[in-house]
Design a protein around this motif. Structure first.
Motif, short mmCIF file in Angstrom:
data_model
loop_
_atom_site.label_atom_id
_atom_site.label_comp_id
_atom_site.label_asym_id
_atom_site.label_seq_id
_atom_site.Cartn_x
_atom_site.Cartn_y
_atom_site.Cartn_z
N SER A 51 0.81 -1.22 0.00
CA SER A 51 0.00 0.00 0.00
C SER A 51 0.84 1.27 0.00
CB SER A 51 -0.92 0.02 1.22
OG SER A 51 -1.77 -1.11 1.23
N TYR A 52 2.13 1.14 0.39
CA TYR A 52 2.99 2.31 0.51
C TYR A 52 4.37 2.02 -0.08
CZ TYR A 52 -0.52 3.33 4.09
OH TYR A 52 -1.70 3.53 4.74
N CYS A 54 8.39 4.06 -0.65
CA CYS A 54 9.25 5.22 -0.39
C CYS A 54 10.54 5.06 -1.17
CB CYS A 54 9.54 5.36 1.09
SG CYS A 54 10.76 6.65 1.47
N LYS A 65 6.44 7.44 -9.38
CA LYS A 65 5.02 7.73 -9.59
C LYS A 65 4.55 7.23 -10.95
CE LYS A 65 4.71 11.78 -6.54
NZ LYS A 65 4.58 13.26 -6.46
N ASN A 72 -3.11 2.31 -6.36
CA ASN A 72 -3.51 3.14 -5.23
C ASN A 72 -2.38 3.29 -4.21
OD1 ASN A 72 -6.19 3.61 -6.12
ND2 ASN A 72 -6.75 1.54 -5.45
N GLN A 74 0.43 4.74 -2.02
CA GLN A 74 0.82 6.05 -1.51
C GLN A 74 2.34 6.14 -1.53
OE1 GLN A 74 -1.24 7.17 2.05
NE2 GLN A 74 -0.10 9.06 2.33
N ILE A 75 2.87 7.22 -2.11
CA ILE A 75 4.31 7.32 -2.34
C ILE A 75 4.94 8.40 -1.45
CG2 ILE A 75 6.06 7.89 -4.08
CD1 ILE A 75 4.12 6.73 -6.18
N PHE A 76 6.08 8.02 -0.83
CA PHE A 76 6.85 8.95 -0.01
C PHE A 76 8.28 9.02 -0.57
CE2 PHE A 76 4.02 6.72 3.16
CZ PHE A 76 3.11 7.76 3.30
N GLN A 84 7.86 8.34 7.67
CA GLN A 84 6.42 8.10 7.46
C GLN A 84 6.12 6.62 7.36
OE1 GLN A 84 6.34 11.03 4.15
NE2 GLN A 84 4.47 11.80 5.08
#
Length: 385
Positions: A51-52, A54, A65, A72, A74-76, A84
């Protein structure tokens, strides 16, 4: 019940092997973080339906990206991105396998949240060990060592009391230059230093193994993890890398953990503790090996090892200083700016020059690290002037 993990350093040697273990044992990987290998990171995130994600290298965030467009996820990015990931809720265990001092703050963030840690980032305990272990105890967080040596010690201690420990026997492969003298090492190239006899690792840790800095860092890490004094740790060179470390108890019984040289064994034990399940590796055959040997390390040829043991005895911010100097020196060596032996000389210079203070806050530790890096960079500039 399915376990949920996040991985800092997912594209490195430890991270990729951890994902093998996760796949075999149906472990849910909720987040992956990488340094700069954006293509492999994107592939991992998609394969494990994370889900994430980085990417530490901020210049590659747009590429990530684009690679994850339509998902879906989420990118850090950057250091704050790692933090995060560390602050994500609903994570049973965070595997920290990034390289270097950058691993300290995310570890503290995860512990603050109450997340258990599978720790492969030795700099976390070398630089901020007092803070980390104190906070973990306060928060009721478990720290499961991933380094093969510390995992071995952890396994040997199962069912035994801490007050029964006489000493820890920390084994070392000796690196590619075991038996060499300083004159032998004068003209060592990065390519020679990167040729490790037993383990396949990233460049930085492989150079650390060649200088024996890695064993020095592990000495400090063992002291913090297992709450023992420097006098209770003995380093023994064991070229076969079969005995991964041992513990001698008060009755002088010695319990050792043995296995093939495959990091998936300690990784799996840290992720699935206390379960012992089938591991994607091969079994150990003692008859194929035939003989095991043990020798004393040469702390006079290998300055980095001597510096770390001295820093361990001094305590406070001294370990942070030697670690910071080493990170800068190793990069300079790989970049062709200094010689192999100058790595140890620079680490010793930082140890002697940076005042040791009580490591009672993150800010104090970071200041010592910064001072050691600045001094080392200054000395490297003089070398190249």
């Amino acid at each position: 019940m399915m376990q949920t993990i996040s991985i800092l350093g997912s594209t490195g040697s430890i991270g990729t092997q951890a994902l093998e273990v996760a796949k075999k044992h149906n472990i849910r990987v909720i987040a992956c973080a990488a340094g700069s290998n954006v293509k492999l990171l994107a592939k991992q995130v998609k394969e494990f339906n994370a889900s994430y994600a980085c990417i530490y290298d901020k210049s590659k965030v747009n590429e990530l990206k684009a690679l994850l467009d339509g998902t879906n996820v989420q990118i850090f990015s950057g250091e704050e991105g790692l933090n995060q990931i560390a602050r994500l809720k609903g994570v049973d265990k965070m595997l920290n396998s990034v390289v270097g001092m950058v691993g300290l703050v995310p570890t503290l963030e995860a512990i603050n949240l109450g997340t258990d840690i599978a720790l492969a980032n030795k700099e976390t305990l070398v630089t901020g060990g007092e803070l980390v272990m104190s906070l973990a105890k306060q928060k009721g967080v478990n720290i499961y060592p991933v380094d093969s040596e510390h995992s071995a010690i952890f396994q040997c201690l199962q069912g035994n009391s801490h007050n029964e420990i006489d000493k820890i026997i920390l084994t070392a492969s000796g690196g590619p230059f075991f038996g060499k003298t300083k004159p032998d090492l004068k003209d060592i190239t990065p390519a020679q230093a990167l040729n490790h006899p037993n383990w396949s690792m990233g460049n930085k840790i492989t150079i650390d193994s060649a200088t024996l800095m890695n064993k020095g860092l592990e000495f400090i890490e063992a002291m913090r993890l297992f709450d023992v004094t420097p006098d209770q740790i003995e380093i023994v060179v064991h070229r076969q890398s079969v005995v991964h470390s041992a513990v001698q108890f008060k009755d002088y019984s010695v319990i050792a953990q043995m296995g093939v040289a495959d990091m998936k064994i300690p990784i799996q034990y840290a992720l699935l503790y206390p379960s012992r399940l089938d591991c994607p590796t091969k079994p150990l055959s003692l008859t194929d090996i035939g003989a095991l040997s043990f020798e004393k390390p040469d702390i006079y040829t290998f300055d980095c090892l001597r510096a770390c043991i001295t820093a361990a005895r001094l305590g406070g911010t001294s370990p942070a200083a030697v670690n910071g100097a080493n990170e800068v020196a190793v990069k300079a060596f790989l970049d062709g700016k200094i010689s192999f032996l100058q790595i140890g000389e620079l680490v010793l210079a930082a140890l002697e020059s940076i005042e040791s203070k009580p490591a009672d806050s993150l800010e104090t530790v970071l200041r010592a690290d910064k001072a050691a890096r600045a001094l080392t960079e200054e000395l490297i500039e003089k070398i190249n002037a």
